[in-house]
Design an enzyme around this catalytic site. Structure first.
Site, short mmCIF file in Angstrom:
data_model
loop_
_atom_site.label_atom_id
_atom_site.label_comp_id
_atom_site.label_asym_id
_atom_site.label_seq_id
_atom_site.Cartn_x
_atom_site.Cartn_y
_atom_site.Cartn_z
N PHE A 1 0.85 -1.19 0.00
CA PHE A 1 0.00 0.00 0.00
C PHE A 1 0.88 1.23 0.00
O PHE A 1 1.71 1.41 0.90
CB PHE A 1 -0.94 0.05 1.21
CG PHE A 1 -1.82 1.27 1.20
CD1 PHE A 1 -2.98 1.31 0.42
CD2 PHE A 1 -1.48 2.41 1.90
CE1 PHE A 1 -3.78 2.45 0.38
CE2 PHE A 1 -2.28 3.56 1.86
CZ PHE A 1 -3.43 3.57 1.10
N ASP B 1 9.26 2.82 1.72
CA ASP B 1 8.08 3.55 2.21
C ASP B 1 7.97 3.29 3.71
O ASP B 1 7.49 2.25 4.14
CB ASP B 1 6.84 3.05 1.46
CG ASP B 1 5.55 3.71 1.95
OD1 ASP B 1 5.58 4.37 3.01
OD2 ASP B 1 4.52 3.54 1.27
N LYS C 1 2.86 9.94 8.26
CA LYS C 1 2.05 9.69 9.47
C LYS C 1 2.61 10.25 10.79
O LYS C 1 2.16 11.27 11.27
CB LYS C 1 1.77 8.19 9.59
CG LYS C 1 0.87 7.69 8.47
CD LYS C 1 0.27 6.33 8.77
CE LYS C 1 -0.89 6.01 7.84
NZ LYS C 1 -0.54 5.36 6.59
C1 LIG Z 1 -0.86 5.57 5.16
C2 LIG Z 1 0.17 5.12 4.21
C3 LIG Z 1 0.38 5.79 2.98
C4 LIG Z 1 -0.50 6.92 2.52
O1 LIG Z 1 -0.44 8.02 3.36
P1 LIG Z 1 -1.55 9.20 3.19
O2 LIG Z 1 -1.08 10.25 4.17
O3 LIG Z 1 -2.87 8.61 3.57
O4 LIG Z 1 -1.50 9.65 1.80
C5 LIG Z 1 1.40 5.35 2.18
N1 LIG Z 1 2.18 4.31 2.53
C6 LIG Z 1 2.02 3.66 3.69
C7 LIG Z 1 2.92 2.54 4.03
C8 LIG Z 1 1.00 4.03 4.56
O5 LIG Z 1 0.80 3.35 5.70
#
Ligand SMILES: *Cc1c(COP(=O)(O)O)cnc(C)c1O
Length: 398
Positions: free
Chosen positions: A135, A222, A251
């Site tokens: 994701f 990521d 986050k």
């Molecule tokens: C939450 C998340 C995203 C997306 O972040 P947003 O601030 O909602 O755009 C991307 N990668 C990972 C691993 C995430 O947990």
């Protein structure tokens, strides 16, 4: 549940299946709803509220910043950007940082770096390796990198240029990429958050690092969910003793103030030049202050050590009290990012837990996700387990 809350918010697009409670204020690891009911927050806005709620050091700093300057423009220098970039690069071996406001934007910048890195090398159609269960966000590029059909379906045509492989299978990666001159990068979450809290194995991360080095590919990690101390180290990949070429954060970086960051090293740090990329809100003084203060407070209050210590306690208690129940398949995670995998879908636990005064989430249908603030105490960890256990027992017995 969905019908009730949609009726309650007729003017808000129904993009979320919401639990029918409305939260009003918080203190530490607790929040209260508009009716005064108290909840223990084991979700922290999905790994966002690093310092919990109403932190006595963060709030005055943000108040000070709001009164001084909230936003200017990237037409001008923003001293907070240099300050936060230095704090971040000092804690990694990265060279520089691009600031934005969300996780998907941070990943979007990473993917733009990968493409231009390839194009600058003469690769006309660059390809990026991504993973099953990944994701990375909900923009067109990050949605195309994401695996989950629920995220992707209905939005085609998606972007070309992705090759998808299975996590933790080095042979599969080699076979999928062998002899392909168009590959420019490998992008992965060191711990797949939305994909069910599955970690990449340490030796796999090291093998991919070596493969990227051998081929001149960028390793792009990521760390939007697993970074910023959540696993007990600043960044999850540091458990494998590797250094990425690109790393994305969001986050937990601002303890709740919207912020995203794309860190780069070496050749990747030189790809984006003036005019190539930008963001109106990115790097604004308020977000930068939130990032700077979050790191300062984490260090002052030894929250990496707290995440390790309380996280181990929480995981041990979950294993001891839930691990042996028939239907509990696994208790896993690192630091304060913990998953309890069940043998059946358990989405209804989100609402049931809220009714029992506990905020948590469910990821990948069958995995209960706990991502509490990094200030969690062992007593609060015990309370999470005590509230969760009867709910899981009842769900598994049903
Ligand atoms: C939450 C998340 C995203 C997306 O972040 P947003 O601030 O909602 O755009 C991307 N990668 C990972 C691993 C995430 O947990």
């Amino acid at each position: 549940m969905t019908a009730t809350t949609q009726a309650a918010s007729p003017h808000v697009m129904p993009t979320y299946g919401r639990v029918p409670i409305a939260l009003e204020r918080g203190q530490g690891c607790r929040v209260w709803d508009v009716n005064g009911k108290e909840y223990l927050d084991a979700l922290a806005g999905i790994a966002v509220n690093t310092l919990g709620h109403n932190h006595p050091k963060l709030v005055p700093a943000l108040q000070d910043q709001v009164a001084k300057l909230i936003h200017t423009s990237n037409y001008y220098h923003v001293p907070g950007q240099e300050q936060l970039a230095r704090l971040l690069t000092e804690r990694t071996q990265m060279d520089n940082v691009f600031f934005c406001s969300t996780g998907l934007e941070a990943n979007e910048a990473a993917l733009k770096i990968a493409r231009k890195y390839g194009v600058d090398k003469g690769i006309a159609l660059p390809q990026v390796v991504v993973y099953d269960h990944a994701f990375h966000g909900r923009s067109f590029a990050t949605m195309s990198a994401t695996a989950n059909p629920k995220v992707r379906n209905g939005f085609g045509p998606l972007l070309d240029g992705f090759i998808r492989v299975a996590p933790n299978d080095y042979t599969a990666l080699v076979e999928a990429t062998e002899g392909n001159p168009n590959i420019v990068a490998v992008m992965m979450e060191p711990i797949q958050g939305e994909g069910g809290l599955h970690p990449m194995r340490i030796e796999y991360l090291q093998q991919v690092r070596a493969l990227c080095d051998a081929n001149g590919w960028l390793l792009m990690l990521d760390e939007v969910q697993a970074g910023m101390g959540r696993t007990g180290k600043w960044f999850a990949h540091q458990w494998a003793d590797i250094v990425p070429d690109v790393m994305t954060l969001a986050k937990g970086l601002g303890s709740g103030v919207p912020i995203g960051a794309t860190l780069a090293r070496g050749a990747a740090a030189q790809v984006l030049q003036a005019g190539n990329h930008g963001s109106t809100f990115g790097g604004n003084p308020l977000a930068m202050r939130a990032g700077v203060e979050t790191i300062r407070i984490m260090e002052e209050d030894a929250l990496l050590a707290n995440a390790t210590r309380v996280g181990e306690h929480l995981k041990a208690q979950l294993k001891a009290q839930l691990g042996a129940l028939p239907g509990v398949l696994d208790v896993r995670g690192q630091g304060l990012l913990i998953g309890v995998e069940l043998n059946k879908p358990c989405g209804e636990l989100i609402g049931q837990a809220a009714a029992a005064g506990l905020l948590l989430s469910v990821t990948s249908d069958t995995v209960v996700r706990l991502a509490p603030p990094l200030i969690l105490t062992t007593a609060e960890a015990d309370e999470i387990v005590a509230r969760l256990k009867p709910l899981v027992q009842a769900l598994l017995a049903a």
